[in-house]
Design a protein around this motif. Structure first.
Motif, mmCIF file in Angstrom:
data_model
loop_
_atom_site.group_PDB
_atom_site.id
_atom_site.type_symbol
_atom_site.label_atom_id
_atom_site.label_comp_id
_atom_site.label_asym_id
_atom_site.label_seq_id
_atom_site.Cartn_x
_atom_site.Cartn_y
_atom_site.Cartn_z
ATOM 1 N N ILE A 264 0.837 -1.205 0.000
ATOM 2 C CA ILE A 264 0.000 0.000 0.000
ATOM 3 C C ILE A 264 0.868 1.249 0.000
ATOM 4 O O ILE A 264 0.599 2.223 -0.722
ATOM 5 N N GLN A 265 1.933 1.243 0.801
ATOM 6 C CA GLN A 265 2.846 2.385 0.834
ATOM 7 C C GLN A 265 3.522 2.573 -0.524
ATOM 8 O O GLN A 265 3.663 3.706 -1.016
ATOM 9 N N ALA A 266 3.951 1.470 -1.141
ATOM 10 C CA ALA A 266 4.610 1.553 -2.449
ATOM 11 C C ALA A 266 3.673 2.125 -3.510
ATOM 12 O O ALA A 266 4.090 2.933 -4.363
ATOM 13 N N ILE A 267 2.387 1.716 -3.442
ATOM 14 C CA ILE A 267 1.399 2.253 -4.382
ATOM 15 C C ILE A 267 1.243 3.756 -4.176
ATOM 16 O O ILE A 267 1.186 4.541 -5.139
ATOM 17 N N GLY A 268 1.189 4.177 -2.903
ATOM 18 C CA GLY A 268 1.069 5.603 -2.598
ATOM 19 C C GLY A 268 2.251 6.402 -3.126
ATOM 20 O O GLY A 268 2.083 7.475 -3.717
ATOM 21 N N ILE A 269 3.460 5.862 -2.909
ATOM 22 C CA ILE A 269 4.660 6.555 -3.415
ATOM 23 C C ILE A 269 4.649 6.591 -4.947
ATOM 24 O O ILE A 269 5.013 7.596 -5.573
ATOM 25 N N GLY A 270 4.191 5.474 -5.563
ATOM 26 C CA GLY A 270 4.110 5.434 -7.025
ATOM 27 C C GLY A 270 3.173 6.499 -7.577
ATOM 28 O O GLY A 270 3.481 7.167 -8.580
ATOM 29 N N LEU A 271 2.016 6.678 -6.913
ATOM 30 C CA LEU A 271 1.069 7.719 -7.351
ATOM 31 C C LEU A 271 1.684 9.114 -7.220
ATOM 32 O O LEU A 271 1.496 9.975 -8.094
ATOM 33 N N VAL A 272 2.420 9.327 -6.110
ATOM 34 C CA VAL A 272 3.059 10.626 -5.899
ATOM 35 C C VAL A 272 4.101 10.891 -6.992
ATOM 36 O O VAL A 272 4.182 12.000 -7.557
ATOM 37 N N VAL A 273 4.905 9.852 -7.285
ATOM 38 C CA VAL A 273 5.937 10.016 -8.318
ATOM 39 C C VAL A 273 5.294 10.298 -9.675
ATOM 40 O O VAL A 273 5.744 11.170 -10.430
ATOM 41 N N TRP A 274 4.229 9.526 -9.988
ATOM 42 C CA TRP A 274 3.555 9.725 -11.293
ATOM 43 C C TRP A 274 2.961 11.129 -11.404
ATOM 44 O O TRP A 274 3.212 11.849 -12.369
ATOM 45 N N TYR A 275 2.169 11.513 -10.381
ATOM 46 C CA TYR A 275 1.524 12.827 -10.430
ATOM 47 C C TYR A 275 2.567 13.944 -10.316
ATOM 48 O O TYR A 275 2.512 14.958 -11.022
ATOM 49 N N GLY A 276 3.557 13.757 -9.419
ATOM 50 C CA GLY A 276 4.573 14.777 -9.220
ATOM 51 C C GLY A 276 5.455 14.960 -10.449
ATOM 52 O O GLY A 276 5.821 16.091 -10.803
ATOM 53 N N ALA A 277 5.818 13.833 -11.085
ATOM 54 C CA ALA A 277 6.654 13.926 -12.282
ATOM 55 C C ALA A 277 5.938 14.679 -13.392
ATOM 56 O O ALA A 277 6.554 15.492 -14.111
ATOM 57 N N THR A 278 4.629 14.411 -13.520
ATOM 58 C CA THR A 278 3.834 15.143 -14.514
ATOM 59 C C THR A 278 3.879 16.636 -14.216
ATOM 60 O O THR A 278 4.017 17.475 -15.118
ATOM 61 N N GLY A 279 3.746 16.994 -12.919
ATOM 62 C CA GLY A 279 3.809 18.402 -12.522
ATOM 63 C C GLY A 279 5.168 19.014 -12.781
ATOM 64 O O GLY A 279 5.283 20.193 -13.130
ATOM 65 N N VAL A 280 6.245 18.216 -12.577
ATOM 66 C CA VAL A 280 7.605 18.715 -12.830
ATOM 67 C C VAL A 280 7.787 19.000 -14.316
ATOM 68 O O VAL A 280 8.363 20.032 -14.711
ATOM 69 N N PHE A 281 7.282 18.056 -15.157
ATOM 70 C CA PHE A 281 7.397 18.257 -16.603
ATOM 71 C C PHE A 281 6.658 19.512 -17.048
ATOM 72 O O PHE A 281 7.094 20.215 -17.956
#
Length: 591
Positions: A264-281
């Motif tokens: 569950i924690q890994a899924i949460g971090i994955g969502l943050v990375v996906w959404y955050g990376a999109t925001g960084v781009f």
């Protein structure tokens, strides 16, 4: 042979009544307790500081190529880490220290309370269960202070502070981060409930194991005499299997929960990375913010994973506390409200219409009227269960009567200070208990006012000096547990010395010579007569030959006095005593 199993269920997670009772033990250490609360608050504030500093370092210095500024913030971060380590050390040590001193105080109070309990309480309560209360249950309480309540409060404060910073930095990214939180909360709750049940089963199993082992090791001679080894072994295996199953349940729950929480924690971090990376781009989110949120999530999920364990620790602490307070609040104590404390007494004893029952229903003594004058030797005889031992137990107030009055020198025994009363009454029991210690300590019971010379004088009086001097070390000889290195007769002689060395005005002998051989009995019979000179003496004996010189013989049957008189007078009467005497003569002739 069977032992009632204990089955205590868990109560509420936060039992305010129990926690209030526990808090009274914190009161002497309030300054340290409040300092612990302060350290808990500091840890909560320091928790989100590292990710925040790293975010600032990346976005404001690394991205800008400011090496000097980056170095400054690294020094600041290093100082913060040192401060965090010091606060963590203080918090861990102080919570552990507080837990240990509190359980020390509780254990002392519990043991002191047990020392004052009526013998009736120990008659109906398994000793192994009381050992569990004083050792295992009290030990569990230390976790309440070191790993339970303080840690739960700290974890909750840390969660609040991390969430506050996350929402401050980026509320949209925070909401994305918390998408998996409901899954973790549900799985944590299910895990907590399952482990709570298994932990409670483990505690019950431990208590049942202690009770079983204490009873059966103590009664090992009976088990072996009646060839019950295999049967009792099978019983132990069954109880031990219950203990194993309870433990394995908790192991199973842990082995399932922690991998699920990690996923569950890994899924949460994955969502943050996906959404955050999109925001960084899209240049909507800075790289430092994304890095800090990954760290925030790790900090955020860790206390949630641990909080289930914390709650179960607190739960078991509450259960253990309830068990302990059940004993502490038990009023089944002998009230010590008397203030009569004479230095010496004459030893006149009177029973006036005394009624007594152990269970409030079946009368053991019925309307007993008895007078023993100073210097008299009175013998109590009768069949097993006639009430002989009950009479002597009532004199020393091991039990209290239901109706009537027992007086010594015209004063009710309840008016005497309990220690004073028992100081004036020396008791020699049939079943001699010796502690695992030296002969000297078993005789004096640690009383520094009794000298070795007094002990040896008393040993000389009762004929025990010769055998004591023959032992390695003499009075310093270690008799081991329950006096296992001594013969039955030697243990009985030591009990005589123990009674004599306190110089009581009243001597009570409860079947005191029934466990010794004829030669030893003859050896100490003269000593007993010397011991009783000038003292009020009450003798219980099955061997009627040992009480023929008694001033008066009281014959009991089913809790009532049926005959009273001297040996010769009772034989002439031809009643109950005469029948007992004839039966013993016949049995001696046959043997």
């Amino acid at each position: 042979m069977g032992l009632e199993k204990e089955n205590v269920k868990s109560g509420d997670i936060i039992d305010t009544k129990v926690l209030k009772k526990l808090y009274q033990f914190v009161t002497p250490y309030k300054p340290r307790f409040y300092f612990l609360v302060l350290l808990t608050l500091l840890l909560a504030v320091l928790a989100p500081s590292r990710p925040l500093l790293i975010q600032i370092a990346v976005d404001d210095y690394v991205a800008m190529g400011d090496a000097e500024g980056l170095l400054r913030i690294m020094y600041f971060l290093l100082g913060l880490l040192v401060l965090h380590a010091l606060v963590q050390f203080g918090h861990t040590y102080l919570s552990g220290w507080l837990g240990q001193v509190i359980i020390r105080d509780i254990r002392i109070k519990l043991y002191r309370h047990l020392l004052k309990m009526r013998l009736k309480y120990f008659d109906k309560t398994p000793i192994g269960r009381l050992v569990t209360r004083n050792i295992s249950d009290v030990e569990t309480l230390s976790d309440v202070f070191s790993q339970g309540l303080a840690e739960i409060i700290g974890d909750l404060l840390q969660l609040v502070s991390i969430l506050a910073v996350m929402f401050y930095v980026d509320w949209k990214l925070t909401l994305v981060s918390l998408c998996t939180l409901p899954l973790l909360v549900v799985s944590t709750y299910v895990f907590k409930e399952k482990v709570k049940v298994s932990f409670n089963d483990v505690r019950n199993a431990v208590s049942n194991l202690n009770s079983f082992l204490q009873e059966h090791i103590t009664g090992m001679n009976i088990i072996q005499v009646f060839n019950r080894e295999e049967r009792e072994y099978e019983k132990f295996k069954a109880i031990n299997e219950e203990h194993r199953r309870a433990h394995l349940k908790s192991v199973l729950y842990y082995s399932v929960y922690y991998p699920v929480a990690e996923i569950i924690q890994a899924i949460g971090i994955g969502l943050v990375v996906w959404y955050g990376a999109t925001g960084v781009f899209d240049l909507q989110i800075k790289v430092g913010v994304l890095i800090s949120f990954i760290m925030y999530l790790q900090l955020f999920f860790r206390p949630i994973r641990m909080i289930a364990d914390r709650f179960n620790t607190l739960q078991m602490g509450v259960v253990s506390s309830s068990r302990i307070f059940t004993i502490l609040e038990n009023s089944e104590q002998i009230p010590n409200e008397g203030n009569h404390a004479p230095e010496k007494i004459k030893g006149n004893i009177s029973f006036e219409k005394v009624w007594f029952a152990y269970d409030q229903e079946d009368w053991v003594l019925k309307d007993i009227n008895l007078n023993v004058r100073h210097g008299e030797t009175v013998a109590l005889v009768g069949a097993t269960g006639a009430g002989k031992s009950s009479i002597i137990n009532l004199i020393s107030r091991f039990y209290d009567i239901n109706k009537g009055a027992i007086k010594i020198d015209g004063t009710s025994v309840s008016s005497y200070e309990l220690p004073t009363l028992r100081k004036h009454v020396g008791v020699v029991l049939q079943d001699v208990f010796l502690f695992s210690d030296t002969i000297l300590q078993n005789i004096t019971l640690g009383n520094p006012e009794i000298s070795r010379e007094q002990v040896m004088h008393a040993a000389e009086l009762v004929g025990a000096r010769k055998f004591i001097e023959r032992l390695p070390g003499g009075l310093d000889y270690d008799v081991r547990e329950r006096g296992g290195t001594l013969s039955v007769g030697q243990r009985q002689l030591i009990s005589f010395v123990r009674a004599m060395v306190y110089d009581p005005e009243i001597i009570i002998l409860d079947e005191a010579t029934s466990s010794v051989d004829t030669e030893t009995e003859e050896l100490i019979q003269e000593a007993i007569e010397k011991m009783m000179e000038g003292r009020t003496s009450i003798i219980i004996a099955h061997r009627l030959s040992t009480i023929q010189k008694a001033s008066k013989i009281i014959v009991l049957n089913k809790g009532e006095i049926v005959e009273e008189g001297t040996h010769e007078a009772l034989l002439k009467h031809g009643g109950y005593y005469s029948q007992l005497h004839q039966m013993q003569l016949k049995s001696m002739a046959v043997s």
